[in-house]
Write a protein that holds these residues in place. Structure first.
Motif, PDB file in Angstrom:
ATOM      1  N   ASN A   1      -0.396  -9.016  -3.508  1.00 32.30           N
ATOM      2  CA  ASN A   1      -1.660  -8.275  -3.515  1.00 32.30           C
ATOM      3  C   ASN A   1      -1.508  -6.866  -2.929  1.00 32.30           C
ATOM      4  O   ASN A   1      -2.384  -6.367  -2.242  1.00 32.30           O
ATOM      5  CB  ASN A   1      -2.745  -9.057  -2.755  1.00 32.30           C
ATOM      6  N   ILE A   2      -0.374  -6.259  -3.186  1.00 34.53           N
ATOM      7  CA  ILE A   2      -0.125  -4.877  -2.764  1.00 34.53           C
ATOM      8  C   ILE A   2       0.140  -4.050  -4.018  1.00 34.53           C
ATOM      9  O   ILE A   2       1.018  -4.382  -4.813  1.00 34.53           O
ATOM     10  CB  ILE A   2       1.088  -4.777  -1.810  1.00 34.53           C
ATOM     11  N   THR A   3      -0.626  -2.992  -4.185  1.00 32.61           N
ATOM     12  CA  THR A   3      -0.489  -2.160  -5.384  1.00 32.61           C
ATOM     13  C   THR A   3       0.419  -0.968  -5.098  1.00 32.61           C
ATOM     14  O   THR A   3       0.086  -0.089  -4.293  1.00 32.61           O
ATOM     15  CB  THR A   3      -1.859  -1.653  -5.868  1.00 32.61           C
ATOM     16  N   ILE A   4       1.561  -0.961  -5.734  1.00 27.48           N
ATOM     17  CA  ILE A   4       2.495   0.160  -5.653  1.00 27.48           C
ATOM     18  C   ILE A   4       2.798   0.578  -7.084  1.00 27.48           C
ATOM     19  O   ILE A   4       3.241  -0.237  -7.896  1.00 27.48           O
ATOM     20  CB  ILE A   4       3.805  -0.217  -4.925  1.00 27.48           C
ATOM     21  N   SER A   5       2.549   1.831  -7.406  1.00 32.92           N
ATOM     22  CA  SER A   5       2.685   2.294  -8.784  1.00 32.92           C
ATOM     23  C   SER A   5       4.131   2.271  -9.255  1.00 32.92           C
ATOM     24  O   SER A   5       5.069   2.274  -8.453  1.00 32.92           O
ATOM     25  CB  SER A   5       2.126   3.716  -8.920  1.00 32.92           C
ATOM     26  N   VAL A   6       4.291   2.274 -10.574  1.00 29.98           N
ATOM     27  CA  VAL A   6       5.623   2.293 -11.175  1.00 29.98           C
ATOM     28  C   VAL A   6       6.374   3.563 -10.760  1.00 29.98           C
ATOM     29  O   VAL A   6       7.577   3.525 -10.489  1.00 29.98           O
ATOM     30  CB  VAL A   6       5.519   2.222 -12.718  1.00 29.98           C
ATOM     31  N   GLY A   7       5.660   4.686 -10.702  1.00 27.74           N
ATOM     32  CA  GLY A   7       6.279   5.949 -10.314  1.00 27.74           C
ATOM     33  C   GLY A   7       6.855   5.922  -8.908  1.00 27.74           C
ATOM     34  O   GLY A   7       7.957   6.429  -8.662  1.00 27.74           O
ATOM     35  N   VAL A   8       6.117   5.306  -7.977  1.00 23.73           N
ATOM     36  CA  VAL A   8       6.588   5.215  -6.591  1.00 23.73           C
ATOM     37  C   VAL A   8       7.819   4.311  -6.510  1.00 23.73           C
ATOM     38  O   VAL A   8       8.801   4.625  -5.829  1.00 23.73           O
ATOM     39  CB  VAL A   8       5.464   4.696  -5.661  1.00 23.73           C
TER      40      VAL A   8
ATOM     41  N   LEU B   1       5.030  -7.712  -9.687  1.00 24.43           N
ATOM     42  CA  LEU B   1       5.300  -8.761  -8.704  1.00 24.43           C
ATOM     43  C   LEU B   1       4.478  -8.559  -7.437  1.00 24.43           C
ATOM     44  O   LEU B   1       3.836  -9.483  -6.940  1.00 24.43           O
ATOM     45  CB  LEU B   1       6.790  -8.779  -8.356  1.00 24.43           C
ATOM     46  N   PHE B   2       4.510  -7.343  -6.904  1.00 24.95           N
ATOM     47  CA  PHE B   2       3.787  -7.054  -5.666  1.00 24.95           C
ATOM     48  C   PHE B   2       2.276  -7.137  -5.875  1.00 24.95           C
ATOM     49  O   PHE B   2       1.542  -7.544  -4.973  1.00 24.95           O
ATOM     50  CB  PHE B   2       4.184  -5.668  -5.136  1.00 24.95           C
TER      51      PHE B   2
END
Length: 280
Positions: free
Chosen positions: A53-60, A47-48
């Motif tokens: 347009n913000i990349t946040i990993s699944v782990g975070v 979604l992000f």
């Protein structure tokens, strides 16, 4: 005691690695969603990335989502269970970030099945050591204590939210493969840990007072005490009867071993419970 704790930590780390491997090699590359907070983390990450347009990993995301849940679990579910569950979350988040995302097959069904089965092996190992992968496990355990219903029922309700949201936002085909993941993983988890969501435990002991007190305080489960008499020893004893969820089996075994290691304990699978499945 120290040896047991070290063994538990090692098993939780191995379980977290296996779980992260299943995510990064099968589910994430195929666009298939996992169950629980890992699936919600996948959904939020996409979604992000696509809408903000913000990349946040699944782990975070997995780590961030589990912070408030850990606080809830610490206060309402059990400190030992929650502590090791959060440790599992930290290690899983670490492995999700360092293991490269790599597609092994283009077949979505194969990815869903193998991702679910391999991930469930890691989760099952963690559950056997008295922890969980956090997130919805803790929420489901808490809800089962305050509202009539099984852990499995609440887990399915919470996971349905992920399936419906993913289908509505990104298409129904891949989100429906999440059902395959849920089915395959639940079967493997039950096979590794225990076949039943609820268990009836009967404990014959000479130290019923301390055992009763520990179960009431550490598991927040009700206990029925029935007078018993040893046929061989001719001594008077008590039989404690309680019903627990599968997530609490490790902690109960630990309590019995600490207070009365010689107690005779019989554990039975329970299909259903009528009445309040909680302390009060």
């Amino acid at each position: 005691m120290v040896k047991a704790q070290v063994r538990k930590i090692i098993v939780v780390i191995i379980g977290a690695f296996i779980f992260a491997f299943s995510m990064n090699f099968f589910l994430i590359p195929a666009g298939v969603y996992s169950s629980g907070f890992s699936g919600l983390s996948q959904l939020l990450s996409r979604l992000f990335s696509e809408y903000v347009n913000i990349t946040i990993s699944v782990g975070v995301w997995l780590f961030l989502l589990n912070i408030p849940v850990t606080i809830l679990g610490w206060k309402k579910v059990g400190k030992t269970f929650t502590l090791y569950s959060f440790f599992s979350v930290i290690v899983s988040s670490f492995f999700l970030n360092i293991i490269p995302i790599q597609k092994l097959s283009d077949d979505i069904l194969l990815n869903a099945v193998f991702g679910g089965v391999i991930g469930a092996i890691g989760i099952g190992m963690t559950l056997r050591e008295g922890a969980s992968t956090g997130g919805m496990d803790i929420i489901a355990v808490y809800l089962s204590r305050v509202i009539e219903g099984s852990v499995g029922k609440f887990t399915m309700i919470l996971n349905s939210f992920i399936i419906l949201s993913a289908g509505f936002l990104f298409g129904w085909e891949k989100s429906l493969y999440t059902l395959v993941v849920l089915f395959s993983s639940s079967k493997v988890i039950d096979l590794i840990h225990t076949q039943s969501q609820k268990l009836t435990v009967m404990i014959v002991t000479e130290n019923s007072y301390d055992l009763k007190k520990a179960i009431l305080s550490r598991l927040t489960r009700g206990v029925t005490i029935v007078p018993a008499h040893g046929a061989y020893s001719e001594s008077g004893k008590d039989m404690l009867i309680t019903v627990i969820s599968r997530y609490e089996l490790y902690e109960l075994r630990k309590i019995i071993k600490e207070i009365d290691a010689k107690a005779f304990t019989n554990i039975l699978q329970t299909d259903s419970v009528i009445g309040l499945f909680r302390k009060d």
